[in-house]
Design an enzyme around this catalytic site. Structure first.
Site, PDB file in Angstrom:
ATOM      1  N   GLY A   3     -34.844  17.322  20.672  1.00  0.00           N
ATOM      2  CA  GLY A   3     -34.184  16.235  19.970  1.00  0.00           C
ATOM      3  C   GLY A   3     -32.788  15.920  20.456  1.00  0.00           C
ATOM      4  O   GLY A   3     -32.270  14.825  20.183  1.00  0.00           O
ATOM      5  N   ASP A 183     -34.277  24.792  16.477  1.00  0.00           N
ATOM      6  CA  ASP A 183     -33.339  25.377  17.440  1.00  0.00           C
ATOM      7  C   ASP A 183     -33.061  24.372  18.576  1.00  0.00           C
ATOM      8  O   ASP A 183     -33.603  23.267  18.578  1.00  0.00           O
ATOM      9  CB  ASP A 183     -33.822  26.747  17.919  1.00  0.00           C
ATOM     10  CG  ASP A 183     -34.936  26.695  18.958  1.00  0.00           C
ATOM     11  OD1 ASP A 183     -35.142  25.648  19.595  1.00  0.00           O
ATOM     12  OD2 ASP A 183     -35.607  27.725  19.162  1.00  0.00           O
ATOM     13  N   VAL A 185     -33.983  23.621  21.516  1.00  0.00           N
ATOM     14  CA  VAL A 185     -34.987  22.995  22.380  1.00  0.00           C
ATOM     15  C   VAL A 185     -36.223  22.542  21.609  1.00  0.00           C
ATOM     16  O   VAL A 185     -37.275  22.312  22.194  1.00  0.00           O
ATOM     17  CB  VAL A 185     -35.402  23.955  23.527  1.00  0.00           C
ATOM     18  CG1 VAL A 185     -34.239  24.217  24.451  1.00  0.00           C
ATOM     19  CG2 VAL A 185     -35.959  25.269  22.976  1.00  0.00           C
ATOM     20  N   LYS A 186     -36.113  22.378  20.313  1.00  0.00           N
ATOM     21  CA  LYS A 186     -37.251  21.915  19.532  1.00  0.00           C
ATOM     22  C   LYS A 186     -37.294  20.381  19.443  1.00  0.00           C
ATOM     23  O   LYS A 186     -36.330  19.699  19.759  1.00  0.00           O
ATOM     24  CB  LYS A 186     -37.198  22.526  18.132  1.00  0.00           C
ATOM     25  CG  LYS A 186     -37.463  24.031  18.115  1.00  0.00           C
ATOM     26  CD  LYS A 186     -38.818  24.377  18.701  1.00  0.00           C
ATOM     27  CE  LYS A 186     -39.197  25.846  18.532  1.00  0.00           C
ATOM     28  NZ  LYS A 186     -38.364  26.750  19.328  1.00  0.00           N
ATOM     29  N   THR A 187     -38.436  19.878  18.975  1.00  0.00           N
ATOM     30  CA  THR A 187     -38.675  18.436  18.942  1.00  0.00           C
ATOM     31  C   THR A 187     -37.584  17.707  18.177  1.00  0.00           C
ATOM     32  O   THR A 187     -37.125  16.643  18.596  1.00  0.00           O
ATOM     33  CB  THR A 187     -40.050  18.136  18.311  1.00  0.00           C
ATOM     34  OG1 THR A 187     -41.043  18.948  18.941  1.00  0.00           O
ATOM     35  CG2 THR A 187     -40.411  16.670  18.469  1.00  0.00           C
TER      36      THR A 187
END
Length: 398
Positions: A3, A183, A185-187
């Site tokens: 995101g 976190d 590197v999440k979507t």
């Protein structure tokens, strides 16, 4: 995929509203915050998005697993079945509540194999954690049928699959509860942060209290009640800045997924040129959050050879068979029983008896799948130049 690719004015606006109040704590200070409760709003809107009644925000996806398991009453003497392809947090949380992780095979969905799940159930099984790995759903209808038949609750680890669905029903809403990670590197991301969703109001209340030292929270989730406590808890509270970012990111989630689906389709068309290639089974293409493109070569040798050429041309894929964060045979600390506790806990009892030991060869079906697997993370923004570079690398590999 992450995101942070779409951070913009919306996140800044939400953050500024928090800073203007001077209140970063998610509870109390009603006069200073002037009705601004970002975490509470994030919970309410996330629950609505997932189609469930309640959501509890916490400090991380790992904390979400821990809080959910604790609220479910899972503890020492219990077993929890999960899959051998997941992030280490899934089984770390199981150990942290005192239970023992039992690992099952994955199938061509790269998620929990229902057939092996049933083989792993014992009288000590107290929960099942399927993981929706890399944005695509596990076989939840089959898993729920098995769990219901045995009377075992299901906790869905949806850390990598916000917005994913099966026939219109959001992942995370099939089991007793579902957990999410925000976190870096999440979507969608709040830097750190996590969420648990459920339709069970009593379970939600226990989670709400446990993540705030057991404070009763009787009046509402914006207050802490009369300071009564029914049980001990710990501190896993999300703060208002994270809730603010989460609100802005959640509003973008459907657009993020739409972009990822478009970019995944373009990458798949390129990768389809590889001789002998096949693709991961996605149960509902319309419910794929499309954060990864997973594909198989005929055997391990072919996968390694192709990836060597891809890497040499600046477009290497992830070879999860060698990944030390997500794949059972590569968790050297788990296999060795490494721990800081002098007693050897959680691998040994206090008297030194071995409590659990793991065999690196225990999941042969998963190994046969993972050895052939290559994966491309799918960005939200994919430039024509990057797509062309990947296409040239694939052409060289062909």
């Amino acid at each position: 995929m992450p995101g942070f690719e779409v951070f913009g004015a919306e996140e800044k606006k939400e953050i500024a509203e928090v800073l203007d109040t001077g209140v970063l704590f998610r509870y109390e200070f009603p006069s200073e915050r002037r009705g601004i409760y970002k975490v509470r709003r994030f919970e309410e809107e996330f629950a609505r998005y997932c189609g469930v009644g309640h959501a509890q925000a916490v400090t991380s996806g790992t904390a979400a697993l821990k809080v959910a398991l604790a609220a479910m009453g899972v503890g020492p003497g219990d077993e929890v079945i999960t899959q051998g392809f997941t992030f280490v947090a899934t089984w770390e949380a199981i150990f942290d509540v005192g239970a023992v992780p039992v690992f099952a095979e994955v199938d061509d969905t790269l998620n929990l194999d229902p057939a092996d799940l049933e083989e792993k159930i014992t009288p000590r099984t107290r929960a099942i954690i399927p993981v929706h790995m890399m944005g695509a759903p596990a076989r939840m209808e089959e898993i729920m049928a098995i769990a219901d038949r045995h009377g075992i609750p299901v906790l869905e680890d949806t850390a990598q699959a916000p917005g994913a669905a099966i026939n219109g029903r959001k992942c995370g809403s099939f089991g007793l509860c579902g957990t999410f990670s925000f976190d870096p590197v999440k979507t969608i991301t709040t830097g750190e942060g996590g969420m648990i969703v459920t339709d069970d109001e009593a379970l939600w209340r226990r989670m709400s209290e446990y993540q705030d030292h057991g404070h009763d929270h009787v009046p509402n989730p914006g207050g802490r009640g009369g300071e009564g406590r029914s049980f001990i808890g710990f501190n896993y509270r999300m703060m208002e800045l994270q809730g603010a970012i989460g609100l802005a990111q959640l509003a973008k989630l459907d657009g993020i997924i739409e972009s990822q689906r478009r970019n995944k389709a373009a990458l798949r068309q390129v990768v389809s040129q590889l001789p002998g290639v096949s693709f991961r089974t996605v149960l509902d293409p319309d419910g794929d959050n499309a954060s990864f493109l997973a594909f198989f070569l005929p055997d391990a040798a072919a996968a390694l050879k192709v990836n060597e050429t891809l890497a040499a041309n600046g477009a290497g894929a992830v070879y999860f068979a060698n990944n030390t964060w997500h794949y059972y045979p590569k968790w050297e600390h788990l296999l060795a029983g490494s721990t800081l506790a002098k007693s050897g806990w959680p691998f040994k009892e206090a008297d030194g008896r071995r409590r659990v030991q793991y065999d690196p060869q225990a999941l042969p079906k998963s190994a046969a799948i993972m050895d052939r697997l290559l994966v491309y993370p799918v960005p939200i923004k994919l430039s024509d130049e990057r797509l062309e570079q990947i296409a040239e690398a694939v052409k060289a590999a062909c």
